[in-house]
Design an enzyme around this catalytic site. Structure first.
Site, PDB file in Angstrom:
ATOM      1  N   HIS A 128     -23.789  14.728   2.128  1.00 44.18           N
ATOM      2  CA  HIS A 128     -23.774  15.111   0.782  1.00 44.18           C
ATOM      3  C   HIS A 128     -23.046  16.321   1.018  1.00 44.18           C
ATOM      4  CE1 HIS A 128     -24.564  16.285  -3.181  1.00 44.18           C
ATOM      5  NE2 HIS A 128     -24.910  17.532  -2.662  1.00 44.18           N
ATOM      6  N   ALA A 135      -3.326 -12.999 -12.854  1.00 43.32           N
ATOM      7  CA  ALA A 135      -3.806 -11.564 -12.689  1.00 43.32           C
ATOM      8  C   ALA A 135      -4.726 -11.513 -11.576  1.00 43.32           C
ATOM      9  CB  ALA A 135      -4.234 -11.652 -14.181  1.00 43.32           C
ATOM     10  N   LYS A 172       0.829  -1.312   0.383  1.00 40.24           N
ATOM     11  CA  LYS A 172       0.033   0.161  -0.214  1.00 40.24           C
ATOM     12  C   LYS A 172       1.389   1.492  -0.201  1.00 40.24           C
ATOM     13  CE  LYS A 172      -2.491  -3.126  -0.164  1.00 40.24           C
ATOM     14  NZ  LYS A 172      -2.291  -4.179  -0.359  1.00 40.24           N
TER      15      LYS A 172
END
Ligand code: FAD
Ligand code: NAD
Length: 475
Positions: A451, A189, A58
Site C-alpha cells: 500500500h 476500431a 509504444k
C-alpha cells in the site's frame, strides 16, 4: 559457414528470434534467416514487432501521452510550464533510436548464444532443405534436422481502400508520419486503430474511426468495452460503429471515403487514411512444392497444439499459425518448440495469454469475458473495484476505470480478469500468474499487496467477488 544445422529458423521476429536463441542455449547448432528491410534498405532482425509494430507504437504512445499530460494535467499538479509544444521530427528520431537499439540487441544476443545470423530470403524445400538467397542474389542450399517457420503476418489490404502512400497507408505508414494530419481517418476500431488513433489525436488530429461491427471491442468483456468507449469519446476519438466502407478515393491531397451504416450512405473527407482492418498470415515464397506443409482455408500454416506441421521435423510458430497475433504468444511458441526439439519439456497455455491495449486508460485482460462465462453455463461471481477508490491512482491523477475479477461460484477458480485503468498492462501479470497456478479468488484475497499501489485494485476486486472489499462499497 556450415551448410548443415540442427535447427534453421525462417523469420527473425518475436516468434523466430527467441526460438533461435533458446535452440542455441540448448546447445543445438542453429541459423536464423530473416529478410526484413527498413525503408533505407538496411536489414534488421526483430520482424514487425520491433521494426514496425509493438516497439515504435509504444514509443510514440509514450511521447504523445507525455505531451498531452503536460498540456492538460500539469496545472492540476500546480506545475506551470507555459506554452507546451511538440516536435514530430524529434519524436520520430527518438522512436527510430529505440527501434535501432532493440534490433541491434538481437544481433548481439545471437552472437552470445551461438546463432548464425543470415540476412536474406529462406525457402523450405522438401526433406528439410532450405534455400537461402542472400542480398546479392546468390543462392545456397542448407540442410537441417529441424526447421521452424516463423514468417509472421502482413496488414490486410481492402479492395475498397487499396494502399496508396502517402494518402492511404497501413500501420507502418501511420507510425512514420512526419507531420500531424489535420483530419485522420482510420478503418477498423481494433487494437491498431485505437492505439495509433490515440497517438495522432493527442497531437491534435481530428480522428474518425470507422468500424464495420455494430459492437465496440467485440472481443473484450463488454463492461470494460463500455467504459473504454466512454473515455475515448471524451478524448475526442470519433468512433462510428456499423460503418462499412465502400470506397476510398484519393482526390488532390485528400481522401474521399464513402461508407454505409444503418442510416444510409455517408461521405467523409480526410487528409490521411489508415487501414487497420486486421493482419493476415504471410507465407509468400516460403514453401516449395512437396514440403508436406499445409495451409488452412485462411492461409495459416496448419499445426497441432505443439506447433508441429504435417511434415516431419518442420514446425511453425507466431502470427503465421492459429491463435492471437501477439508477440508474447509467438515468443512462447518459439521457446516451446526449441525446447521440444532438444528433448526438454515445452507447453504453451493458450488459456492464459494476456491481451493489452496501450491506450489511456490502458486496457488488459486474461481468461474469459463475463459474456463467455455466462454462455458456458457455469455459475460465477464478479468483483469490481473502481480506481476512483485507489489512493495511488488518485495521487497519480489517473483514477479512471476499474479492475474486475470473475470467479467460479462452485470452486472459486479465477476464470477471467479485466482491467481498464493506469498500468493495466503491468497489473495483468499478477492475474496471469494466478490463473497459471489455477488460483482461486481467495488466493488473491489472502495475498498481501503493498500500500499504496495500483495492484491493490486487483486485490480489492478479488475481495469484492465475495462482497468483502474493504476500500469500496460492496454491491
Ligand atoms: P513478424 O514479427 O511478422 O516477423 C516475421 C519475420 O519473418 C519478418 O522479419 C519477415 O520479414 C520474416 N520473413 C517472412 N518470410 C520470410 C522468408 N521466407 N525468409 C526470410 N524471412 C522471412 N503485439 C503485441 O503482443 N503487443 C503489442 O503491443 C503489439 N503492437 C503492435 C503494433 C502494431 C502497429 C502492429 C502492426 C503489430 C503489433 N503487435 C503487437 C503484433 C506483433 O507485432 C506480432 O504479433 C508479432 O510481430 C508476430 O511475430 P512473428 O515473429 O510471428 O512475425
Ligand atoms: P484487429 O483485428 O484488432 O482489428 C481490426 C478491426 O477492423 C476489427 O474491429 C474489424 O471488425 C475491423 N474491420 C475489418 N474490416 C473492416 C472494414 N472493411 N471496415 C471497417 N472495419 C473493418 O486488427 P488490427 O487492429 O489491424 O491489428 C492486427 C493485429 O495486430 C491484431 O491481431 C492485434 O492483436 C495485433 N496488435 C496487437 C497490439 C497489442 O497487443 N497492443 C497492438 C497492435 C496490433
Amino acid at each position: 559457414m556450415a551448410d548443415s544445422f540442427d535447427v534453421i529458423v525462417i523469420g527473425g521476429g518475436p516468434a523466430g528470434y527467441p526460438a533461435a536463441i533458446r535452440a542455441g542455449q540448448n546447445k543445438l547448432s542453429v541459423a536464423c534467416i530473416d529478410e526484413w528491410r527498413n525503408h533505407d534498405g538496411s536489414y534488421a532482425f526483430g520482424g514487425t514487432c520491433l521494426n514496425a509494430g509493438c516497439i515504435p507504437s509504444k514509443a510514440l504512445l509514450e511521447s504523445s501521452e507525455l505531451y498531452h499530460r503536460a498540456r492538460e494535467e500539469f496545472a492540476v499538479h500546480g506545475i506551470k510550464v507555459g506554452d507546451v509544444g511538440f516536435d514530430v521530427a524529434q519524436m520520430q528520431k527518438r522512436k527510430a533510436g529505440i527501434v535501432k537499439a532493440s534490433t541491434q540487441g538481437i544481433t548481439a544476443l545471437f552472437k552470445a548464444s551461438g546463432v548464425t545470423a543470415l540476412q536474406g530470403h529462406g525457402k523450405l524445400l522438401p526433406g528439410r532443405r532450405v534455400q537461402f538467397t542472400a542480398a546479392d542474389g546468390s543462392k545456397r542450399e542448407l540442410t537441417a534436422k529441424h526447421v521452424i517457420l516463423a514468417s509472421g503476418s502482413v496488414p490486410v489490404e481492402l479492395k475498397v481502400a487499396p494502399f496508396k502512400a502517402p494518402h492511404v497507408i497501413d500501420s507502418w505508414g501511420a507510425l512514420e508520419l512526419e507531420a500531424v494530419p489535420k483530419r485522420l481517418g482510420v478503418i477498423g476500431a481494433g487494437v491498431i486503430g485505437l492505439e495509433l488513433g490515440s497517438v495522432w489525436r493527442r497531437l491534435g488530429s481530428e480522428v474518425t474511426v470507422l468500424e464495420a461491427l455494430p459492437d465496440f471491442l467485440a472481443m473484450a468483456d463488454q463492461q470494460l468495452a463500455k467504459e473504454a468507449a466512454r473515455h475515448f469519446k471524451k478524448q475526442g476519438l470519433d468512433i462510428r460503429l456499423g460503418a462499412k466502407v465502400s470506397a476510398a478515393k484519393v482526390s488532390g491531397d485528400a481522401v474521399e471515403v464513402t461508407y454505409e451504416d444503418g442510416k444510409g450512405t455517408h461521405k467523409l473527407t480526410v487528409d490521411r487514411l489508415v487501414v487497420a482492418a486486421g493482419r493476415r498470415p504471410f507465407t509468400g515464397d516460403l514453401l516449395a512444392d512437396g514440403t508436406g506443409v499445409a495451409l488452412d482455408e485462411r492461409g495459416f500454416i496448419k499445426v497441432d497444439e505443439h506447433c508441429r506441421t504435417g511434415a516431419e521435423g518442420v514446425w511453425a510458430v507466431g502470427d503465421c499459425v492459429r491463435g492471437p497475433m501477439l508477440a508474447h504468444k509467438g515468443k512462447e511458441e518459439g521457446v516451446m518448440v526449441a525446447d521440444l526439439i532438444a528433448g526438454r519439456y515445452g507447453e504453451v497455455n493458450y488459456r492464459t495469454i494476456p491481451a493489452v491495449i496501450y491506450t489511456t486508460p490502458e486496457i488488459a485482460w486474461v481468461g474469459l469475458t463475463e459474456e463467455q462465462v455466462k454462455a458456458s453455463g457455469r455459475t460465477y461471481k464478479v468483483g469490481v473495484f473502481p480506481f476512483l477508490a485507489s489512493g495511488r491512482a488518485r495521487a497519480m491523477e489517473q483514477a479512471q476505470g476499474f479492475a474486475k475479477v470473475i470467479a467460479a461460484q462452485d470452486d472459486d477458480e479465477i476464470l477471467g480478469v479485466h482491467i481498464i485503468g493506469p498500468m493495466a498492462g503491468e497489473l495483468i501479470a499478477e492475474a496471469v500468474l494466478a490463473m497459471e497456478y489455477s488460483a482461486s479468488s481467495e488466493d488473491l484475497q489472502r495475498t498481501i499487496h503493498a500500500h499504496p499501489t495500483l495492484s491493490e485494485a486487483v486485490h480489492e476486486a478479488a475481495l469484492a467477488a465475495d462482497k468483502r472489499a474493504i476500500d469500496s462499497i460492496n454491491r
